[in-house]
Enzyme design. Sequence first.
Site, PDB file in Angstrom:
ATOM      1  N   HIS A  40     136.544  46.710  27.968  1.00  0.00           N
ATOM      2  CA  HIS A  40     136.036  48.065  28.210  1.00  0.00           C
ATOM      3  C   HIS A  40     135.109  48.050  29.425  1.00  0.00           C
ATOM      4  O   HIS A  40     135.215  48.899  30.328  1.00  0.00           O
ATOM      5  CB  HIS A  40     135.299  48.563  26.963  1.00  0.00           C
ATOM      6  CG  HIS A  40     135.096  50.036  26.929  1.00  0.00           C
ATOM      7  ND1 HIS A  40     134.568  50.689  25.834  1.00  0.00           N
ATOM      8  CD2 HIS A  40     135.337  51.009  27.846  1.00  0.00           C
ATOM      9  CE1 HIS A  40     134.509  51.988  26.084  1.00  0.00           C
ATOM     10  NE2 HIS A  40     134.952  52.202  27.302  1.00  0.00           N
ATOM     11  N   HIS A  86     135.003  44.676  23.891  1.00  0.00           N
ATOM     12  CA  HIS A  86     133.880  45.202  24.674  1.00  0.00           C
ATOM     13  C   HIS A  86     133.982  44.760  26.136  1.00  0.00           C
ATOM     14  O   HIS A  86     133.749  45.540  27.057  1.00  0.00           O
ATOM     15  CB  HIS A  86     132.556  44.691  24.102  1.00  0.00           C
ATOM     16  CG  HIS A  86     132.147  45.318  22.808  1.00  0.00           C
ATOM     17  ND1 HIS A  86     132.135  46.681  22.604  1.00  0.00           N
ATOM     18  CD2 HIS A  86     131.698  44.761  21.652  1.00  0.00           C
ATOM     19  CE1 HIS A  86     131.707  46.934  21.383  1.00  0.00           C
ATOM     20  NE2 HIS A  86     131.438  45.793  20.776  1.00  0.00           N
ATOM     21  N   HIS A 126     136.783  41.074  18.828  1.00  0.00           N
ATOM     22  CA  HIS A 126     135.872  42.213  18.896  1.00  0.00           C
ATOM     23  C   HIS A 126     135.091  42.221  20.212  1.00  0.00           C
ATOM     24  O   HIS A 126     135.085  43.219  20.945  1.00  0.00           O
ATOM     25  CB  HIS A 126     134.908  42.127  17.704  1.00  0.00           C
ATOM     26  CG  HIS A 126     133.929  43.245  17.609  1.00  0.00           C
ATOM     27  ND1 HIS A 126     134.073  44.285  16.726  1.00  0.00           N
ATOM     28  CD2 HIS A 126     132.766  43.481  18.274  1.00  0.00           C
ATOM     29  CE1 HIS A 126     133.051  45.116  16.854  1.00  0.00           C
ATOM     30  NE2 HIS A 126     132.244  44.644  17.783  1.00  0.00           N
ATOM     31  N   GLU A 127     134.443  41.106  20.527  1.00  0.00           N
ATOM     32  CA  GLU A 127     133.606  41.057  21.726  1.00  0.00           C
ATOM     33  C   GLU A 127     134.434  41.120  23.006  1.00  0.00           C
ATOM     34  O   GLU A 127     133.983  41.683  24.014  1.00  0.00           O
ATOM     35  CB  GLU A 127     132.730  39.800  21.712  1.00  0.00           C
ATOM     36  CG  GLU A 127     131.748  39.731  20.552  1.00  0.00           C
ATOM     37  CD  GLU A 127     130.835  40.955  20.443  1.00  0.00           C
ATOM     38  OE1 GLU A 127     130.592  41.612  21.475  1.00  0.00           O
ATOM     39  OE2 GLU A 127     130.374  41.246  19.324  1.00  0.00           O
TER      40      GLU A 127
END
Length: 603
Positions: free
Chosen positions: A397, A394, A390-391
């Site tokens: 991105h 980020h 998940h991180e």
Amino acid sequence: MSELKTREQIAPEFKWNIASIFETDEAWEAQAEAIPAMLGDFKKYEGKVTESGETLLACLEAAGVIEKATYHVFLYAGLKGDEDTANPKYQGMRDKSRGLATQMSAATSFLQPEIVAAGEEKVAKCVASIAGLELYKHYFADIFREQKHILTPDKEEIMAKAGEVGNASHMIYNMITQTDMVFGKVTDSNGKEYEVTNGSYGSLMQSTDRILRKNVQELYYDTHIKQKNTIAEAYNYAVKNDNFVAGVRNYDSALAHALSNYNIPKDIYTNLIKTIGDNIHLFHRYLELRKRCLGVDTLEFHDIYAPMVKDADVKMNWEEAKQAVYEGVAALGKEYQELIKKCYSENWIDVYENKGKATGAYNWGSYGMKHPFVLMNYDDTIGDMFTLAHELGHAMHSHYTHSNQPQVYGHYTIFLAEIASTVNEALVMEHMLANTDPVAEKTKYCYLLNEFLEGFKGTIFRQTMFAEFEMLTHEMAERGEPLNSQSLNNLYKSLLEKYFGDKIVIDDRIVYEWSRIPHFYRAFYVYQYSTGYASAMAFSKAIREEGAPAVEKYLGLLKSGSSDYSIELLKKAGLDMTTPAPIQAAMDVFKDILDRFERALEN
């Protein structure tokens, strides 16, 4: 039991490389000391912003330099502060960096009001007069879209200076819950002791020992309840501040203010709540499945995090987690995988919990940095591996945005933020499921499906409930109704009854759950977890089924930053979030996972 390590006892390979921002605290101090002079020099543009195209461009570029320098100072102090939240030196540095950020906002506050005062026609002439301003066309369009909410320069300066005070509720809440609260120890069914911290709470609540879970939850909530009035007052004034700022800026509500920042239609918020409400029977079906798998007569809240699959191997060490994420994102291509490798080899990640370290997990970066930074509190579980995925979503991105956009568009909106993180999770999950035999490896297969269901539970159903709570508390404050521990409990209980129905025991402790949710101090943030999750389900499905064309569209989204409005960027990538359809499609995926889980149980 092992005691929590100090920061110094954590090996360097498991710590982020903050020296890539500033090599020493002294270098940070030198940069921090230089910022006031930069702000003083910027004042030369006041009253002259749109005097000519050259002046407008020079002003915007100077503002960018100041913003970058200030955010680097802010980032370093924030990361150091999160390494040990009780360290007074870094508390001071963090406080100083906040003050500098406030000074920057105040010193540059005349910029947008002067652009608005000049009018669209004059700004268009400035743009036509010098090539460098063409880059800022979307920036100008967004300013004029919001022009009725931009105040006069003197009032903007006051609002900027008041921003630090307005954030006080959040900071007070953090100090109470992350620094001052000490939870103590509990025992499991065999009398073994465990230390309860903000960092260990999540993993302890996933224990298969029901007595341990019950003891942990009771201690955790009892500690919060002791501070119920203080926390309620902190939240009360956080809501009041949200409503005050919205009113001063001529918005109908704090919700309208929050949505307008990214040009998000209110229907997206209300469609989310309605569509989830229309599908709440699926969540109730999930709760019945959970009750069945756990083999309990009644489901209690300390049961909702425990694995539904008995005897599953939920352990995954750090090296295994890194490899699983690397392999799981293969569908996004070699370049993406190589970037994941860089995260590992260049110390983007702070891995393990230590005494005083901030809880949870996050990605944090700033334009112009070599790379973003990821905070983890890794505890050797598959769930933590998905948190890593998940991180890192980020982080990717951030990397793609910073590498492909100029500074003015070198960030992405919160509305888009949860898409990349959840796409990573979904791709890793489907990769692992595809490589697990549902019959021969039934336990593992069901455990993975359980994790998939937990993503929907925590990210769509729970976050939508939180979003509705935020909407209703702000409406209560607008009507002049009190926000105290009793009224917040009453409201929260009504939402628990709506979302959980009669499928779970709603006890006297769980109605205080609102007191432990830090995101409530960042108003109207959490709904974007739900919309982002739904969007991610659509993108991950397309990537798996369509391959390269879908990957190209998706990576194009990650590279777009804020170069257009979030809704428009999603449409360019093939997804229209202005209708309930993506939320409903996510509910269809949730139903499919329930079906797969139930079929697997029968095999």
